[in-house]
Motif scaffolding. Structure first.
Motif, PDB file in Angstrom:
ATOM      1  N   ASN A  82       0.810  -1.224   0.000  1.00 40.78           N
ATOM      2  CA  ASN A  82       0.000   0.000   0.000  1.00 40.78           C
ATOM      3  C   ASN A  82       0.843   1.273   0.000  1.00 40.78           C
ATOM      4  O   ASN A  82       0.294   2.370  -0.162  1.00 40.78           O
ATOM      5  CB  ASN A  82      -0.951  -0.005   1.200  1.00 40.78           C
ATOM      6  CG  ASN A  82      -2.190  -0.842   0.952  1.00 40.78           C
ATOM      7  OD1 ASN A  82      -2.596  -1.048  -0.192  1.00 40.78           O
ATOM      8  ND2 ASN A  82      -2.800  -1.343   2.017  1.00 40.78           N
ATOM      9  N   ARG A  83       2.161   1.136   0.179  1.00 40.84           N
ATOM     10  CA  ARG A  83       3.053   2.303   0.089  1.00 40.84           C
ATOM     11  C   ARG A  83       3.775   2.369  -1.263  1.00 40.84           C
ATOM     12  O   ARG A  83       4.420   3.363  -1.561  1.00 40.84           O
ATOM     13  CB  ARG A  83       4.098   2.251   1.213  1.00 40.84           C
ATOM     14  CG  ARG A  83       3.536   2.433   2.608  1.00 40.84           C
ATOM     15  CD  ARG A  83       4.639   2.708   3.617  1.00 40.84           C
ATOM     16  NE  ARG A  83       5.561   1.586   3.765  1.00 40.84           N
ATOM     17  CZ  ARG A  83       5.423   0.622   4.692  1.00 40.84           C
ATOM     18  NH1 ARG A  83       4.380   0.649   5.533  1.00 40.84           N
ATOM     19  NH2 ARG A  83       6.301  -0.362   4.778  1.00 40.84           N
ATOM     20  N   ARG A  84       3.689   1.311  -2.036  1.00 43.95           N
ATOM     21  CA  ARG A  84       4.401   1.237  -3.306  1.00 43.95           C
ATOM     22  C   ARG A  84       3.427   1.220  -4.474  1.00 43.95           C
ATOM     23  O   ARG A  84       2.305   0.713  -4.369  1.00 43.95           O
ATOM     24  CB  ARG A  84       5.249  -0.040  -3.364  1.00 43.95           C
ATOM     25  CG  ARG A  84       6.284  -0.170  -2.251  1.00 43.95           C
ATOM     26  CD  ARG A  84       7.525   0.628  -2.549  1.00 43.95           C
ATOM     27  NE  ARG A  84       8.569   0.373  -1.554  1.00 43.95           N
ATOM     28  CZ  ARG A  84       9.436  -0.624  -1.616  1.00 43.95           C
ATOM     29  NH1 ARG A  84       9.387  -1.476  -2.619  1.00 43.95           N
ATOM     30  NH2 ARG A  84      10.358  -0.776  -0.671  1.00 43.95           N
ATOM     31  N   SER A  85       3.857   1.708  -5.603  1.00 43.84           N
ATOM     32  CA  SER A  85       3.040   1.626  -6.807  1.00 43.84           C
ATOM     33  C   SER A  85       3.260   0.310  -7.537  1.00 43.84           C
ATOM     34  O   SER A  85       2.438  -0.099  -8.371  1.00 43.84           O
ATOM     35  CB  SER A  85       3.360   2.791  -7.745  1.00 43.84           C
ATOM     36  OG  SER A  85       4.731   2.763  -8.122  1.00 43.84           O
ATOM     37  N   HIS A  86       4.372  -0.369  -7.205  1.00 47.12           N
ATOM     38  CA  HIS A  86       4.687  -1.625  -7.873  1.00 47.12           C
ATOM     39  C   HIS A  86       5.522  -2.472  -6.928  1.00 47.12           C
ATOM     40  O   HIS A  86       6.452  -1.982  -6.287  1.00 47.12           O
ATOM     41  CB  HIS A  86       5.467  -1.354  -9.165  1.00 47.12           C
ATOM     42  CG  HIS A  86       6.078  -2.586  -9.764  1.00 47.12           C
ATOM     43  ND1 HIS A  86       7.438  -2.793  -9.831  1.00 47.12           N
ATOM     44  CD2 HIS A  86       5.504  -3.690 -10.308  1.00 47.12           C
ATOM     45  CE1 HIS A  86       7.682  -3.954 -10.398  1.00 47.12           C
ATOM     46  NE2 HIS A  86       6.530  -4.521 -10.697  1.00 47.12           N
ATOM     47  N   TRP A 148       0.770  -4.087  -9.630  1.00 42.91           N
ATOM     48  CA  TRP A 148       0.861  -2.641  -9.851  1.00 42.91           C
ATOM     49  C   TRP A 148      -0.360  -2.002  -9.202  1.00 42.91           C
ATOM     50  O   TRP A 148      -1.495  -2.344  -9.533  1.00 42.91           O
ATOM     51  CB  TRP A 148       0.876  -2.328 -11.336  1.00 42.91           C
ATOM     52  CG  TRP A 148       2.174  -2.695 -12.002  1.00 42.91           C
ATOM     53  CD1 TRP A 148       3.235  -1.878 -12.247  1.00 42.91           C
ATOM     54  CD2 TRP A 148       2.534  -3.982 -12.529  1.00 42.91           C
ATOM     55  NE1 TRP A 148       4.240  -2.567 -12.881  1.00 42.91           N
ATOM     56  CE2 TRP A 148       3.843  -3.861 -13.056  1.00 42.91           C
ATOM     57  CE3 TRP A 148       1.893  -5.224 -12.578  1.00 42.91           C
ATOM     58  CZ2 TRP A 148       4.502  -4.933 -13.647  1.00 42.91           C
ATOM     59  CZ3 TRP A 148       2.542  -6.287 -13.157  1.00 42.91           C
ATOM     60  CH2 TRP A 148       3.830  -6.150 -13.682  1.00 42.91           C
ATOM     61  N   ARG A 149      -0.121  -1.092  -8.263  1.00 46.78           N
ATOM     62  CA  ARG A 149      -1.206  -0.474  -7.493  1.00 46.78           C
ATOM     63  C   ARG A 149      -1.258   1.027  -7.778  1.00 46.78           C
ATOM     64  O   ARG A 149      -0.368   1.781  -7.397  1.00 46.78           O
ATOM     65  CB  ARG A 149      -0.990  -0.694  -5.993  1.00 46.78           C
ATOM     66  CG  ARG A 149      -2.117  -0.129  -5.111  1.00 46.78           C
ATOM     67  CD  ARG A 149      -1.689  -0.059  -3.663  1.00 46.78           C
ATOM     68  NE  ARG A 149      -0.578   0.836  -3.477  1.00 46.78           N
ATOM     69  CZ  ARG A 149      -0.689   2.165  -3.325  1.00 46.78           C
ATOM     70  NH1 ARG A 149      -1.886   2.733  -3.355  1.00 46.78           N
ATOM     71  NH2 ARG A 149       0.385   2.916  -3.165  1.00 46.78           N
ATOM     72  N   PRO A 150      -2.320   1.511  -8.422  1.00 48.04           N
ATOM     73  CA  PRO A 150      -2.441   2.948  -8.659  1.00 48.04           C
ATOM     74  C   PRO A 150      -2.764   3.695  -7.373  1.00 48.04           C
ATOM     75  O   PRO A 150      -3.307   3.124  -6.418  1.00 48.04           O
ATOM     76  CB  PRO A 150      -3.581   3.044  -9.667  1.00 48.04           C
ATOM     77  CG  PRO A 150      -4.401   1.835  -9.415  1.00 48.04           C
ATOM     78  CD  PRO A 150      -3.435   0.756  -8.997  1.00 48.04           C
ATOM     79  N   GLU A 151      -2.501   4.949  -7.323  1.00 49.40           N
ATOM     80  CA  GLU A 151      -2.619   5.754  -6.110  1.00 49.40           C
ATOM     81  C   GLU A 151      -4.012   5.762  -5.478  1.00 49.40           C
ATOM     82  O   GLU A 151      -4.123   5.742  -4.251  1.00 49.40           O
ATOM     83  CB  GLU A 151      -2.179   7.197  -6.375  1.00 49.40           C
ATOM     84  CG  GLU A 151      -2.108   8.059  -5.125  1.00 49.40           C
ATOM     85  CD  GLU A 151      -1.173   7.460  -4.080  1.00 49.40           C
ATOM     86  OE1 GLU A 151      -1.497   7.531  -2.878  1.00 49.40           O
ATOM     87  OE2 GLU A 151      -0.137   6.897  -4.470  1.00 49.40           O
TER      88      GLU A 151
END
Length: 474
Positions: A82-86, A148-151
């Protein structure tokens, strides 16, 4: 929401699941403060040694997965995602996120794990945040384990993680005690069951009525299960706390159902299904169940309607056929307070509540909070009078300890054998003890006659004010 209690063989209990140990082929192992709740491990065959090995293996697996899946730990792998975009993640985290995303698609967004960063208060700003999280692209590569997690997205996997943890913990138990023929794992009211093919006896579970506020209310239905998982959700949470279940379509608290019980072959699916059903309108939930082969559910709608899937096999619990000797519709309602304690680490107290007659003979045990026998002995008054002489019956009604708060139990005028108790003089006994704390005992005299009456006892070290009301049941 804790809607369930579990019983092996015959009989049923409620809310905090309890296993009847009268069947001597069963052995039980339990622990408190596991993922913020209680853990019960019940083993068929193998005896106490197998139960101890299975319990230790289950605890180890739960601790391992907590370090990966917890949204409450800043050092968990989920927190890092949850702190990283990937991020290239572990197989366990990838599996749970994939399961959550699959259920999001399956329910057209009624189940969503993407709202971890959305505020609970309703409003236009929240609706915009919900839309942003729900429409964002999340990338997943199973071959490399990358996400990959978008903001706008912050994963909250609570709606599926506990079920996954139970699935993995069951395998750990089976590896630790391979000679056993059955297991039941109960983690704060969610259940995972396995039975060997040659074991004929099913595990029987009792689903409680979420419209009943009493901690010792009878079950609404019982259901038999040999293998699979049950999960529970709704607006009335365990330990008397409110559940925060949001409708992902608007971000507001879901209001269609009071409680849900869901059955699936594995815990991860049962957990997600229960969460989705609690967030949906009751009729939409029934539609989802009709389209989901191998899944079943029971819903109690906000208006009190009881709705079930076509193949739900629960049986209604028969009411006591023996009448009460008390005035019509009268009951004794007792309110027990567990006060907050100042100071260092707080341990929840073990509590026993029971009725004795004018000769100090036990008439009815109303409530036992705390499942580990070694600590229940610290309530030495109840232990000496009842428990050590009737371990099986006490184990059937014991349930998890509770956080500070106010709890209600009801006595319907029948004794422990279902026989009507006459009007007259009784005593409401409440005993509480706490590790690293004190011991308190309250004996509140009761005179039960033809007219309503109220009774009250003063505070004690481990107990707040104890109250009792005799009169027409609410």
């Amino acid at each position: 929401m804790a809607l369930i209690s579990s019983v092996m063989g015959v009989g049923a209990a409620l809310v905090a699941p309890v296993v009847e140990v009268a069947d001597l082929s069963l052995a039980r192992w339990g622990a408190e403060h596991v993922l913020g709740t209680s853990l019960d491990v019940v083993v068929a065959s193998g005896g106490p040694a197998a139960a101890a090995r299975a319990g230790a293996a289950v605890l180890e697996e739960i601790a391992r997965l907590d370090r990966i899946l917890s949204r409450w730990r800043p050092d968990s792998e989920l927190a890092l995602l949850n702190r990283r975009s990937h991020l290239r993640v572990s197989a366990d985290l990838f599996a749970v996120v994939a399961k959550a995303e699959a259920w999001r698609r399956r329910t057209s967004g009624a189940f969503s794990s993407r709202l971890g960063g959305v505020p609970l208060e309703p409003g236009a700003a929240q609706s915009a945040a919900v839309r942003a999280a729900e429409t964002a692209w999340v990338g997943m590569d199973a071959a490399t384990g990358q996400i990959w997690r978008p903001e706008p997205v912050a994963f909250d996997l609570d709606g599926v993680a506990k079920g996954y943890i139970l699935d993995r913990a069951l395998w750990a138990a089976r590896r630790a005690a391979p000679e056993s023929t059955g297991f039941m794992l109960d983690l704060g009211g969610d259940i995972r069951i396995w039975s060997a093919a040659h074991r004929r006896q099913a595990w029987r579970l009792g689903v409680t009525d979420p419209t009943q506020a009493f901690d010792n209310a009878p079950p609404l239905q019982t259901i038999a299960l040999r293998n699979g998982a049950l999960a529970f959700s709704g607006r009335r949470a365990r330990d008397g706390e409110s559940a925060h279940i949001l409708d992902p379509h608007c971000g507001r608290p879901a209001a269609g159902v009071l409680g849900v019980a869901a059955i699936a072959p594995i815990g991860a699916d049962a957990d997600a299904l229960a969460t989705a059903l609690a967030a949906m309108a009751p009729e939409d939930g029934l539609g989802l169940l009709a389209q989901s082969k191998g899944f079943d559910g029971l819903l109690v709608a906000s208006d009190g309607r009881l709705l079930t899937s076509v193949n739900w096999s629960g049986q209604s619990v028969q009411a006591q056929s023996v009448g009460s000797a008390w005035p019509k519709d009268f009951a004794l309602t007792a309110t027990i307070e567990i006060p907050p304690q100042a100071g260092g680490a707080y341990e929840r107290p073990y509590v026993a509540v029971w009725i004795t007659d004018s000769q100090k003979k036990v008439v009815k045990t109303l409530l036992i909070l705390g499942r580990e026998g070694r600590w229940r002995e610290s309530n030495y008054i109840y232990w000496r009078r009842v428990e050590r002489m009737d371990l099986a019956s006490v184990a059937q009604i014991a349930r998890t300890t509770r956080a500070p708060g106010r709890y209600e139990v009801v006595w319907d005028g029948r004794d422990d054998h279902g026989r009507p108790a006459p009007l007259g003089s009784y005593t409401l006994n409440v005993e509480a003890s706490r590790e690293h704390g004190g011991h308190s005992f309250v004996a509140l005299p009761l005179l039960l006659g033809s007219a309503p009456a109220n009774f009250q006892a003063e505070k004690a070290q481990e107990l707040g004010v104890t109250r009792a009301r005799f009169g027409p049941a609410r």
